[in-house]
Write an enzyme that holds these catalytic residues in place. Structure first.
Site, PDB file in Angstrom:
ATOM      1  N   LYS A 157      54.179 -17.608 -75.994  1.00 26.43           N
ATOM      2  CA  LYS A 157      53.947 -18.802 -76.784  1.00 26.43           C
ATOM      3  C   LYS A 157      55.073 -19.008 -77.774  1.00 26.43           C
ATOM      4  O   LYS A 157      55.217 -20.091 -78.342  1.00 26.43           O
ATOM      5  CB  LYS A 157      52.642 -18.635 -77.603  1.00 26.43           C
ATOM      6  CG  LYS A 157      51.420 -18.336 -76.808  1.00 26.43           C
ATOM      7  CD  LYS A 157      50.282 -17.947 -77.800  1.00 26.43           C
ATOM      8  CE  LYS A 157      49.176 -17.236 -77.073  1.00 26.43           C
ATOM      9  NZ  LYS A 157      48.200 -16.657 -77.989  1.00 26.43           N
ATOM     10  N   GLY A 158      55.859 -17.960 -78.025  1.00 26.23           N
ATOM     11  CA  GLY A 158      56.840 -17.974 -79.115  1.00 26.23           C
ATOM     12  C   GLY A 158      57.839 -19.114 -79.078  1.00 26.23           C
ATOM     13  O   GLY A 158      58.302 -19.570 -80.113  1.00 26.23           O
ATOM     14  N   GLU A 202      64.036 -19.632 -74.654  1.00 31.68           N
ATOM     15  CA  GLU A 202      63.346 -18.517 -75.301  1.00 31.68           C
ATOM     16  C   GLU A 202      63.491 -18.573 -76.815  1.00 31.68           C
ATOM     17  O   GLU A 202      64.439 -19.158 -77.342  1.00 31.68           O
ATOM     18  CB  GLU A 202      63.934 -17.188 -74.791  1.00 31.68           C
ATOM     19  CG  GLU A 202      63.003 -16.412 -73.873  1.00 31.68           C
ATOM     20  CD  GLU A 202      61.801 -15.810 -74.581  1.00 31.68           C
ATOM     21  OE1 GLU A 202      61.187 -16.460 -75.461  1.00 31.68           O
ATOM     22  OE2 GLU A 202      61.442 -14.685 -74.249  1.00 31.68           O
ATOM     23  N   ASP A 222      65.769 -10.021 -77.345  1.00 34.07           N
ATOM     24  CA  ASP A 222      65.764  -8.747 -78.077  1.00 34.07           C
ATOM     25  C   ASP A 222      66.221  -7.636 -77.121  1.00 34.07           C
ATOM     26  O   ASP A 222      67.405  -7.490 -76.875  1.00 34.07           O
ATOM     27  CB  ASP A 222      64.363  -8.519 -78.641  1.00 34.07           C
ATOM     28  CG  ASP A 222      64.255  -7.296 -79.526  1.00 34.07           C
ATOM     29  OD1 ASP A 222      65.289  -6.824 -80.021  1.00 34.07           O
ATOM     30  OD2 ASP A 222      63.135  -6.799 -79.738  1.00 34.07           O
ATOM     31  N   PHE A 277      62.581  -7.489 -87.769  1.00 31.32           N
ATOM     32  CA  PHE A 277      61.468  -8.200 -87.139  1.00 31.32           C
ATOM     33  C   PHE A 277      61.269  -9.537 -87.850  1.00 31.32           C
ATOM     34  O   PHE A 277      61.033  -9.583 -89.046  1.00 31.32           O
ATOM     35  CB  PHE A 277      60.181  -7.374 -87.162  1.00 31.32           C
ATOM     36  CG  PHE A 277      59.150  -7.942 -86.236  1.00 31.32           C
ATOM     37  CD1 PHE A 277      59.195  -7.683 -84.875  1.00 31.32           C
ATOM     38  CD2 PHE A 277      58.165  -8.791 -86.717  1.00 31.32           C
ATOM     39  CE1 PHE A 277      58.277  -8.249 -84.003  1.00 31.32           C
ATOM     40  CE2 PHE A 277      57.233  -9.368 -85.853  1.00 31.32           C
ATOM     41  CZ  PHE A 277      57.294  -9.098 -84.494  1.00 31.32           C
ATOM     42  N   ASP A 334      55.725 -14.752 -83.838  1.00 38.70           N
ATOM     43  CA  ASP A 334      54.520 -14.208 -84.471  1.00 38.70           C
ATOM     44  C   ASP A 334      54.616 -12.719 -84.771  1.00 38.70           C
ATOM     45  O   ASP A 334      55.457 -12.000 -84.243  1.00 38.70           O
ATOM     46  CB  ASP A 334      53.324 -14.397 -83.540  1.00 38.70           C
ATOM     47  CG  ASP A 334      53.377 -13.451 -82.346  1.00 38.70           C
ATOM     48  OD1 ASP A 334      54.412 -13.447 -81.637  1.00 38.70           O
ATOM     49  OD2 ASP A 334      52.425 -12.682 -82.135  1.00 38.70           O
ATOM     50  N   ARG A 345      53.201 -18.081 -86.843  1.00 37.94           N
ATOM     51  CA  ARG A 345      53.908 -19.021 -85.959  1.00 37.94           C
ATOM     52  C   ARG A 345      54.112 -20.375 -86.634  1.00 37.94           C
ATOM     53  O   ARG A 345      55.032 -21.109 -86.299  1.00 37.94           O
ATOM     54  CB  ARG A 345      53.093 -19.261 -84.676  1.00 37.94           C
ATOM     55  CG  ARG A 345      52.939 -18.045 -83.787  1.00 37.94           C
ATOM     56  CD  ARG A 345      52.387 -18.477 -82.434  1.00 37.94           C
ATOM     57  NE  ARG A 345      51.835 -17.370 -81.657  1.00 37.94           N
ATOM     58  CZ  ARG A 345      52.542 -16.556 -80.883  1.00 37.94           C
ATOM     59  NH1 ARG A 345      53.843 -16.698 -80.799  1.00 37.94           N
ATOM     60  NH2 ARG A 345      51.960 -15.596 -80.203  1.00 37.94           N
TER      61      ARG A 345
HETATM   62  P1  IMP Z   1      62.525  -8.668 -75.185  1.00 31.89           P
HETATM   63  O1  IMP Z   1      61.906  -8.539 -73.843  1.00 31.89           O
HETATM   64  O2  IMP Z   1      62.571  -7.349 -75.919  1.00 31.89           O
HETATM   65  O3  IMP Z   1      63.887  -9.344 -75.178  1.00 31.89           O
HETATM   66  O4  IMP Z   1      61.544  -9.484 -76.101  1.00 31.89           O
HETATM   67  C1  IMP Z   1      61.345 -10.791 -75.940  1.00 31.89           C
HETATM   68  C2  IMP Z   1      60.093 -11.261 -76.634  1.00 31.89           C
HETATM   69  O5  IMP Z   1      59.608 -10.356 -77.616  1.00 31.89           O
HETATM   70  C3  IMP Z   1      60.400 -12.522 -77.380  1.00 31.89           C
HETATM   71  O6  IMP Z   1      60.252 -13.627 -76.556  1.00 31.89           O
HETATM   72  C4  IMP Z   1      59.407 -12.478 -78.509  1.00 31.89           C
HETATM   73  O7  IMP Z   1      58.204 -13.086 -78.100  1.00 31.89           O
HETATM   74  C5  IMP Z   1      59.196 -11.019 -78.779  1.00 31.89           C
HETATM   75  N1  IMP Z   1      60.024 -10.571 -79.934  1.00 31.89           N
HETATM   76  C6  IMP Z   1      61.168  -9.848 -79.919  1.00 31.89           C
HETATM   77  N2  IMP Z   1      61.655  -9.659 -81.147  1.00 31.89           N
HETATM   78  C7  IMP Z   1      60.790 -10.288 -81.989  1.00 31.89           C
HETATM   79  C8  IMP Z   1      60.764 -10.483 -83.419  1.00 31.89           C
HETATM   80  O8  IMP Z   1      61.635 -10.042 -84.204  1.00 31.89           O
HETATM   81  N3  IMP Z   1      59.698 -11.198 -83.900  1.00 31.89           N
HETATM   82  C9  IMP Z   1      58.732 -11.726 -83.093  1.00 31.89           C
HETATM   83  N4  IMP Z   1      58.726 -11.586 -81.764  1.00 31.89           N
HETATM   84  C10 IMP Z   1      59.753 -10.858 -81.208  1.00 31.89           C
HETATM   85 MG    MG Z   2      58.812 -14.969 -76.429  1.00 29.94          MG
END
Ligand code: IMP
Ligand code: MG
Length: 180
Positions: free
Chosen positions: A44-45, A99, A103, A152, A159, A165
């Site tokens: 949902k982010g 996206e 991360d 974070f 969220d 959010r």
């Molecule tokens: P990844 O698979 O580690 O690249 O993470 C991607 C997803 O993790 C993002 O689409 C976010 O929903 C969540 N995410 C990663 N870092 C953060 C953060 O600092 N705050 C909130 N959500 C995060």
């Molecule tokens: Mg996301």
């Protein structure tokens, strides 16, 4: 106490977010003119970013949504769970994955692999935030709003346990909130 009091530093103000969407929207409109653009947002982010970015795109496009999850609290579990697939058949489409944040890269590299099997004409990535410090998968975004430090963050769709959010800016969540 308001939600804002849990944020220790603002990383992107409302004004900067608006300018960023404008800049990215103009570039995407130029690059995808005459193509078959399908914007795919990851729930949902990314919904807030998607809706603001969408308004800055001037070429023909369609939108769709996917949902996955890999997070529990502030830590990635490393395992991606598929929760909602596309409604539109992406066969022949120029997909742009939209996206909120890149991360570890595990989520996007998983989604890219899923979509690569579906005969898309091309797949590119647009992320509002790029947090390269924690990258684990071999993946790079084609369009980046802002590179941020390893913290974070919440707000503008992002969220912490489904909260924050609705903050209109992106900020670093005070560690006191999740270290309790
Ligand atoms: P990844 O698979 O580690 O690249 O993470 C991607 C997803 O993790 C993002 O689409 C976010 O929903 C969540 N995410 C990663 N870092 C953060 C953060 O600092 N705050 C909130 N959500 C995060
Ligand atoms: Mg996301």
């Amino acid at each position: 106490m308001s939600l804002r009091d849990d944020v220790c530093e603002v990383l992107m103000s409302e004004e900067e977010l608006k300018e960023t969407c404008k800049r990215l929207g103009q570039q995407i409109s130029k690059d995808y003119e005459g193509k078959n653009l399908l914007l795919v947002s990851v729930l949902k982010g990314a919904v807030v970013f998607m809706s603001d970015l969408l308004k800055e795109i001037t070429c023909d496009c369609v939108i769709d949504f996917m949902a996955v999850s890999s997070y529990s609290g502030t830590k990635t579990t490393g395992v991606v769970k598929f929760k909602k697939d596309l409604d539109i058949n992406p066969d022949g489409c120029d997909i742009l994955l939209v996206e909120d944040i890149l991360d570890s890269g595990i989520t996007l590299s998983y989604l890219r692999n899923v979509l690569l099997d579906r005969n898309a004409a091309s797949i590119k990535i647009c992320t509002l935030l790029d947090k390269p410090a924690n990258r684990q998968a071999d993946i790079k975004a084609d369009y980046v709003g802002k590179v941020i430090p390893d913290a974070f963050v919440v707000g503008y769709g992002l969220d912490y346990d489904e909260k924050y959010r609705n903050l209109p800016f992106v900020g670093i969540l005070s560690p006191k909130v999740y270290e309790k």
